[in-house]
Write a protein that holds these residues in place. Structure first.
Motif, PDB file in Angstrom:
ATOM      1  N   UNK A  81      -0.105  -3.291  -8.521  1.00  0.00           N
ATOM      2  CA  UNK A  81       0.664  -2.684  -7.429  1.00  0.00           C
ATOM      3  C   UNK A  81       0.247  -1.227  -7.245  1.00  0.00           C
ATOM      4  N   UNK A  82       0.181  -0.491  -8.352  1.00  0.00           N
ATOM      5  CA  UNK A  82      -0.180   0.923  -8.291  1.00  0.00           C
ATOM      6  C   UNK A  82      -1.602   1.109  -7.767  1.00  0.00           C
ATOM      7  N   UNK A  83      -2.494   0.212  -8.162  1.00  0.00           N
ATOM      8  CA  UNK A  83      -3.886   0.300  -7.703  1.00  0.00           C
ATOM      9  C   UNK A  83      -3.982   0.091  -6.199  1.00  0.00           C
ATOM     10  N   UNK A  84      -3.261  -0.905  -5.687  1.00  0.00           N
ATOM     11  CA  UNK A  84      -3.261  -1.168  -4.245  1.00  0.00           C
ATOM     12  C   UNK A  84      -2.570  -0.029  -3.501  1.00  0.00           C
ATOM     13  N   UNK A  85      -1.470   0.464  -4.057  1.00  0.00           N
ATOM     14  CA  UNK A  85      -0.698   1.550  -3.442  1.00  0.00           C
ATOM     15  C   UNK A  85      -1.573   2.791  -3.255  1.00  0.00           C
ATOM     16  N   UNK A  86      -2.429   3.059  -4.227  1.00  0.00           N
ATOM     17  CA  UNK A  86      -3.305   4.235  -4.147  1.00  0.00           C
ATOM     18  C   UNK A  86      -4.269   4.155  -2.972  1.00  0.00           C
ATOM     19  N   UNK A  87      -4.615   2.919  -2.558  1.00  0.00           N
ATOM     20  CA  UNK A  87      -5.573   2.724  -1.464  1.00  0.00           C
ATOM     21  C   UNK A  87      -4.890   2.578  -0.105  1.00  0.00           C
ATOM     22  N   UNK A  88      -3.564   2.559  -0.089  1.00  0.00           N
ATOM     23  CA  UNK A  88      -2.821   2.297   1.141  1.00  0.00           C
ATOM     24  C   UNK A  88      -2.580   3.573   1.943  1.00  0.00           C
ATOM     25  N   UNK A  89      -2.450   3.395   3.265  1.00  0.00           N
ATOM     26  CA  UNK A  89      -2.047   4.498   4.126  1.00  0.00           C
ATOM     27  C   UNK A  89      -0.576   4.817   3.865  1.00  0.00           C
ATOM     28  N   UNK A  90      -0.121   6.026   4.219  1.00  0.00           N
ATOM     29  CA  UNK A  90       1.272   6.412   3.938  1.00  0.00           C
ATOM     30  C   UNK A  90       2.313   5.425   4.458  1.00  0.00           C
ATOM     31  N   UNK A  91       2.133   4.919   5.682  1.00  0.00           N
ATOM     32  CA  UNK A  91       3.129   3.992   6.224  1.00  0.00           C
ATOM     33  C   UNK A  91       3.165   2.689   5.438  1.00  0.00           C
ATOM     34  N   UNK A  92       2.003   2.245   4.945  1.00  0.00           N
ATOM     35  CA  UNK A  92       1.958   1.024   4.153  1.00  0.00           C
ATOM     36  C   UNK A  92       2.572   1.261   2.778  1.00  0.00           C
ATOM     37  N   UNK A  93       2.332   2.427   2.199  1.00  0.00           N
ATOM     38  CA  UNK A  93       2.972   2.761   0.922  1.00  0.00           C
ATOM     39  C   UNK A  93       4.488   2.693   1.047  1.00  0.00           C
TER      40      UNK A  93
END
Length: 235
Positions: A81-93
């Motif tokens: 989850x944290x790995x994907x979150x790091x690659x996400x745009x702010x709205x997706x986070x």
């Protein structure tokens, strides 16, 4: 698929196609139970039309064996989850964190409006019940959820908690029929953005986790902490 069905049994007179013919074709065309499901389903539709037209009395595919295949997706862990979150745009986070904290489904996350927050609670009519039972969820706005709602109030003026400016402006008559505001995130956009962030994070295993798995992770975290999610059904 149609071409392979045509090559396997397509040259026979429809009234001469028996259950045995269909069963042999399905078994021979592939060894995958998942693919066999599809190769049973499509001939079933075709021969079902033949029944409706009065060309045959019964659908021979219905007499063949059903193949069971359950697609198992990889569980989403805190680390992934944290790995994907790091690659996400702010709205997706924000959307990911909202789903993790509230355990709301994808469609409900993108439908949240700031007006749904009142009297210290987040009031949600789940998309699955809208138009039927109209059951509402009443979610207490604790510190964690309050922080996320505060983050959502950025420089973009939008009625939606999860929002983004479009990549390019479109005339109102060219927008998706379900889009009510130009900053609204559609469910399919959320799915694609999550997939893009997941691939950018290098999570490319077979059957990788999808956005829906965030709810499972959130539920597991609640259980691990021994706490209870402050969700109530309200009429």
């Amino acid at each position: 698929m149609i071409r392979r069905i045509e090559a396997g049994i397509g040259t026979r007179p429809v009234e001469g196609v028996m259950a045995k013919d269909c069963a042999e074709f399905i078994r021979a065309v592939t060894s995958s139970d998942r693919a066999r499901q599809q190769f049973r389903l499509v001939p079933g539709w075709i021969l079902g039309c033949a029944v409706q037209e009065g060309w045959i009395e019964t659908n021979p595919v219905l007499a063949t064996r059903r193949f069971q295949h359950e697609r198992k997706r990889a569980r989403l862990t805190k680390e992934v989850y944290a790995t994907i979150w790091d690659q996400a745009e702010p709205w997706l986070r924000l959307a990911m964190d909202l789903s993790l904290v509230t355990l709301l489904r994808r469609d409900d996350v993108v439908s949240l409006k700031f007006s749904d927050v009142r009297d210290g609670f987040l009031w949600v009519v789940p998309q699955k019940t809208e138009g039927s039972t109209l059951v509402k969820l009443k979610i207490r706005v604790g510190d964690e959820l309050a922080s996320l709602l505060s983050q959502a109030r950025d420089a973009v003026l939008s009625p939606y908690v999860v929002h983004r400016l479009p990549d390019r402006a479109r005339p109102s008559d060219k927008r998706a029929a379900a889009r009510q505001h130009h900053t609204q995130v559609m469910p399919e956009q959320l799915t694609r953005a999550f997939q893009d962030a997941r691939e950018a994070a290098g999570v490319c295993r077979e059957n990788p986790p999808i956005f829906r798995e965030i709810r499972s992770l959130g539920g597991a975290l609640v259980s691990e902490s021994g706490g209870q999610l402050n969700r109530f059904k309200a009429s």
